[in-house]
Every structure is written in structure tokens, then in C-alpha cells.
Design an enzyme around this catalytic site. Structure first.
Site, short mmCIF file in Angstrom:
data_model
loop_
_atom_site.label_atom_id
_atom_site.label_comp_id
_atom_site.label_asym_id
_atom_site.label_seq_id
_atom_site.Cartn_x
_atom_site.Cartn_y
_atom_site.Cartn_z
N ASP A 198 0.87 -1.17 0.00
CA ASP A 198 0.00 0.00 0.00
C ASP A 198 0.91 1.23 0.00
O ASP A 198 1.56 1.53 1.00
CB ASP A 198 -0.88 -0.07 1.26
CG ASP A 198 -1.65 1.21 1.52
OD1 ASP A 198 -1.42 2.22 0.82
OD2 ASP A 198 -2.48 1.21 2.46
N GLN A 201 0.93 6.37 1.25
CA GLN A 201 1.72 7.39 1.97
C GLN A 201 3.12 7.54 1.42
O GLN A 201 3.81 8.50 1.76
CB GLN A 201 1.81 7.05 3.46
CG GLN A 201 0.52 7.22 4.22
CD GLN A 201 0.04 8.66 4.23
OE1 GLN A 201 0.82 9.61 4.25
NE2 GLN A 201 -1.27 8.83 4.22
N LYS A 224 -3.19 12.12 -2.72
CA LYS A 224 -2.16 12.35 -1.70
C LYS A 224 -0.88 12.85 -2.33
O LYS A 224 0.11 13.10 -1.64
CB LYS A 224 -1.94 11.07 -0.90
CG LYS A 224 -3.17 10.76 -0.06
CD LYS A 224 -3.00 9.66 0.92
CE LYS A 224 -4.27 9.52 1.74
NZ LYS A 224 -4.36 8.24 2.43
N CYS A 362 -7.90 6.20 10.81
CA CYS A 362 -8.24 4.92 10.15
C CYS A 362 -7.27 3.82 10.53
O CYS A 362 -6.95 2.95 9.72
CB CYS A 362 -8.27 5.06 8.63
SG CYS A 362 -9.55 6.15 8.04
C1 LIG Z 1 -5.11 7.29 2.56
C2 LIG Z 1 -4.67 5.91 2.76
C3 LIG Z 1 -5.42 4.83 2.27
C4 LIG Z 1 -6.75 5.01 1.60
O1 LIG Z 1 -6.66 5.78 0.48
P1 LIG Z 1 -8.03 6.22 -0.29
O2 LIG Z 1 -7.56 7.29 -1.23
O3 LIG Z 1 -8.95 6.73 0.76
O4 LIG Z 1 -8.56 5.02 -0.97
C5 LIG Z 1 -4.91 3.57 2.44
N1 LIG Z 1 -3.73 3.35 3.04
C6 LIG Z 1 -2.97 4.36 3.53
C7 LIG Z 1 -1.66 4.07 4.17
C8 LIG Z 1 -3.43 5.67 3.40
O5 LIG Z 1 -2.69 6.66 3.89
#
Ligand SMILES: *Cc1c(COP(=O)(O)O)cnc(C)c1O
Length: 404
Positions: A198, A201, A224, A362
Site C-alpha cells: 500500500d 503514503q 495524496k 483509520c
Molecule cells: C489514505 C490511505 C489509504 C486510503 O486511500 P483512499 O484514497 O482513501 O482510498 C490507504 N492506506 C494508507 C496508508 C493511506 O494513507
């Protein structure tokens, strides 16, 4: 040369006021601001060549298709994917993760194991729990330590021939920890497991090289990294994307449809059902251009400087505790004032024009680990300044006086 004052002029929102005070935007880990160069691309799309893509013979449709597919090449180059068709446009990180989790439903069986980490965002926990419910696979968790780092010795112990998938974030959104993904990927591959990273970030700070990492899947969101919301991308190795079944059915993703049988389109369209966020994809490409123009090395160096400065300044405030003290971290500071609820601090900061995030970010399991309801999180981008950090520090001191 990196010049923050020049860069700030690219972001119209940074000159607005909030509650009568100049905006100090320190919620970049939730979403980044958008430079004029990207806003112009969005306006240009809707002003000049808005049309549905791939199917039209007319000029507008061809122009939109060309620009959209060019954006795919930009993303391919950015993450160094071998093929452009390994880049799937998604609505964001969450969509990309669900696409992969759903695809694995038909590949996993009871007794298979999935490893996630204690540092995950909910979007990298819940889809795997749902996958486990569907398949009978087991979810295992790499634990974290007080510094907010993953414990690699425990990861080694979790791996076995039953491990089929490993999912970790490159960088924790709640604490800023940079995880040792090279090690995680190598070890997973030794037992034959696939790895999804993922990168929501990491993409704002680091240019990933998916081939050097040898990662199987990599997901991120445009919003982001100076792009629009509702847009993201999934990188998948060609071999994996061929193996996974389609996620959603609909237009765009088919080769031929009859009521007896439908055949699917080739990659990447197999995973791109329906009319996509065309403007979003094109603007994502523009955001990557913008960030490359500034330069990821310059961005990381400058943000690190901000992180060190802010850490030193904030720690001078008595009874302020920072969560996430890994040596390897990006420009995120999660903190609390002893005995004061993070929400109350955030409310006072907002009155002073400062945007921070408060709450569990989250990532409730991390908050449970530290036995706290949440934190105040200040996250810095390359367009923030030391002067803004001074404003933050003064405001936190003021909040502390008012609330204690
Ligand atoms: C923001 C974030 C997500 C979710 O991203 P979305 O744009 O809301 O789908 C998942 N993992 C991490 C580490 C994040 O910072």
C-alpha cells in the site's frame, strides 16, 4: 533549486484565510493540495475535450483517449513498470486493494494464510478480513513495538508454506514509519507468497521502483500526491493480472458479449469496467509531472528538514508525547498533550487557522496498542515552511494553557 516560496505560489489555496488567520495546512497525509498546473489540466479537459474514451471515432473522443492513455504511460514510467498494461486505473488505494482481495477469493482455500501488519490503515485490514471470511483463510498480524516499527523477527516466524499473501503499507499514515518493504518482499517470495504494498503514503515522498522491489502489487491514490480525489492506480505484475479474474463486470472490460458467454478484454481493460474518471486519470498524470519537476530527492530532503525541526520544537513543550519514533520515518508527527483529548487540541488549532487531523487516522489497532483514543497528527508537505511550524508550536502551547 528548491525554493519553497516559489512553490507556494503554485497552490492557490495556500493564500486563503481560515477563521481570519492565514491557512496553515498540515493535513497532507489525509489529502494534499492541488497546484495550479493540475487545476489547469482539469479545467482544460472540461473546457475543451470532454468526451467518452476508447469507443468514439470523433475528434474529442480521440483526444480524450490519447491524453488518458498518455497518463497511463506517465504512471508506468513513474513507478518503472515493465508494461503500461500493468497499470490499472482505479478510484484510489481502497479500490485497488479490494480489486486484488476480490481476485484472490477464487485462488485461496481453507488453511491458507494471509499476513498483514499492525500498522495498517483500515482499508488494508477490512478487505482481507472479508477475503478470509469468503475463503476460510487465516489472517496473521506482524506486531509492532513502542517506537512504531514492525518487528521483523516476528514476521520471520509467521511465514510458512501456508502463507499465500502478504500486505503491508510502505509508510504508516498514522505514525509515518517507513517499513522495510525490501526485506518483507524478499522473505515472502522465499515461501512463494505474493506481496501487495500500500503506497498511499509513500508516493507523495518517494518514487517507487516496482521492478527493483520485485513487488507483485502496488497501489496508491492521486489525491495524496497533488492530484484529484477519486483517482488512483494499481500496479500488478502481468502474470498476476492475467491470473486474477475481473473485479467488476460492465462496458469497457469485455471482448465479446452474448447471453451464452462473455469473453474479457485484454489487460488493462479487463479491470476497468465502465466509464472511468477520465479527467482524474489525466490530472493524475499532470500531478506526477508536477512532482517530478520539483524532484523527489529535493522533496524528501526538504520534508526531512521540516520533520526534524518540528520534532525538536514540539518536544520542548512539556507533557507532549510523540507516537512513532522510528529512525526511518516521513514527515508525519502524531502527538498528544498529557491528559488532554486530541479533538480539543484540534478544535483550538482550527480556530487559529491550522489544519491538522485528530482521531484514530483509520488505524484503530495502532491506537489500541498505545492505549489512547487517538492523536493529533501534523503531516508536512514540500510546500510547508518552518514559519508555519512555528505557528503550530505556538498554537499547541496556547491550546495547552487553555485546556489544562
Ligand atoms: C489514505 C490511505 C489509504 C486510503 O486511500 P483512499 O484514497 O482513501 O482510498 C490507504 N492506506 C494508507 C496508508 C493511506 O494513507
Amino acid at each position: 533549486m528548491f525554493n519553497v516560496e516559489t512553490i507556494r505560489k503554485d497552490f492557490p489555496i495556500l493564500s486563503r484565510k481560515v477563521n481570519g488567520k492565514p491557512l496553515v495546512y498540515l493535513d497532507n497525509a489525509a489529502t494534499s493540495q492541488t497546484p495550479q498546473q493540475v487545476i489547469d489540466v482539469i479545467v482544460d479537459y472540461y473546457s475543451n475535450y470532454n468526451a467518452n474514451i476508447h469507443r468514439g471515432v470523433h475528434t474529442l473522443s480521440q483526444e480524450a483517449t490519447d491524453k488518458y492513455e498518455q497518463a497511463r504511460y506517465k504512471i508506468q514510467a513513474h513507478v518503472n513498470a515493465k508494461f503500461a498494461h500493468e497499470i490499472i486505473f482505479t478510484s484510489g488505494t481502497t479500490h485497488g486493494i479490494n480489486l486484488v482481495a476480490n481476485g484472490f477469493s477464487s485462488l485461496l482455500k481453507k488453511g491458507d494464510e494471509i499476513i498483514v501488519s499492525a500498522l495498517e490503515h483500515h482499508s488494508n485490514i477490512v478487505p482481507w478480513q472479508m477475503l478470509c471470511e469468503r475463503t476460510g483463510a487465516l489472517l496473521k498480524v506482524i506486531p509492532m513495538n513502542q517506537e512504531g516499527e514492525l518487528v521483523m523477527a516476528e514476521y520471520d516466524k509467521l511465514l510458512s508454506k501456508n502463507t499465500k499473501l502478504v500486505f503491508v503499507n510502505h509508510i504508516s499514515n498514522a505514525l509515518g514509519t517507513i517499513n522495510p518493504i525490501e526485506y518483507i518482499i524478499e522473505k515472502a517470495h522465499q515461501v512463494g507468497a505474493a506481496v501487495l504494498i500500500d503506497g498511499a503514503q509513500s508516493c507523495p515522498h518517494i518514487k517507487p521502483d516496482v521492478q527493483a522491489l520485485d513487488v507483485d502489487f502496488y497501489v496508491t491514490s492521486a489525491h495524496k500526491m497533488c492530484g484529484p480525489t477519486g483517482q488512483g492506480m494499481l500496479y500488478g505484475k502481468e502474470s498476476w493480472l492475467k491470473k486474477l479474474p475481473p473485479y467488476q463486470g460492465g462496458g469497457e472490460m469485455i471482448a465479446e458479449v452474448t447471453f451464452e458467454k462473455t469473453t474479457y478484454a485484454d489487460l488493462p481493460h479487463k479491470f476497468e469496467a465502465g466509464t472511468p474518471n477520465i479527467c482524474g486519470g489525466i490530472a493524475f498524470g499532470a500531478a506526477i509531472d508536477y512532482m517530478n519537476h520539483i524532484g523527489f530527492d529535493a522533496i524528501s530532503d526538504y520534508e526531512h528538514e521540516l520533520l526534524e525541526y518540528a520534532t525538536t520544537q514540539l518536544l520542548q513543550i512539556e507533557d507532549l508525547k510523540i507516537y512513532g519514533t522510528s529512525k526511518e520515518k516521513t514527515s508525519v508527527i502524531s502527538f498528544n498533550l498529557e491528559g488532554i483529548h486530541p479533538y480539543d487540541v484540534g478544535t483550538i488549532l482550527d480556530k487559529l487557522g491550522i489544519a491538522v487531523r485528530t482521531g484514530h487516522h483509520c488505524a484503530q489497532p495502532i491506537m489500541a496498542f498505545y492505549k489512547i483514543p487517538g492523536t493529533v497528527r501534523a503531516s508536512f508537505s514540500f510546500y510547508n515552511t518552518k514559519a508555519e511550524i512555528d505557528v503550530l508550536v505556538a498554537a499547541v502551547k496556547k491550546a495547552k494553557m487553555m485546556l489544562s
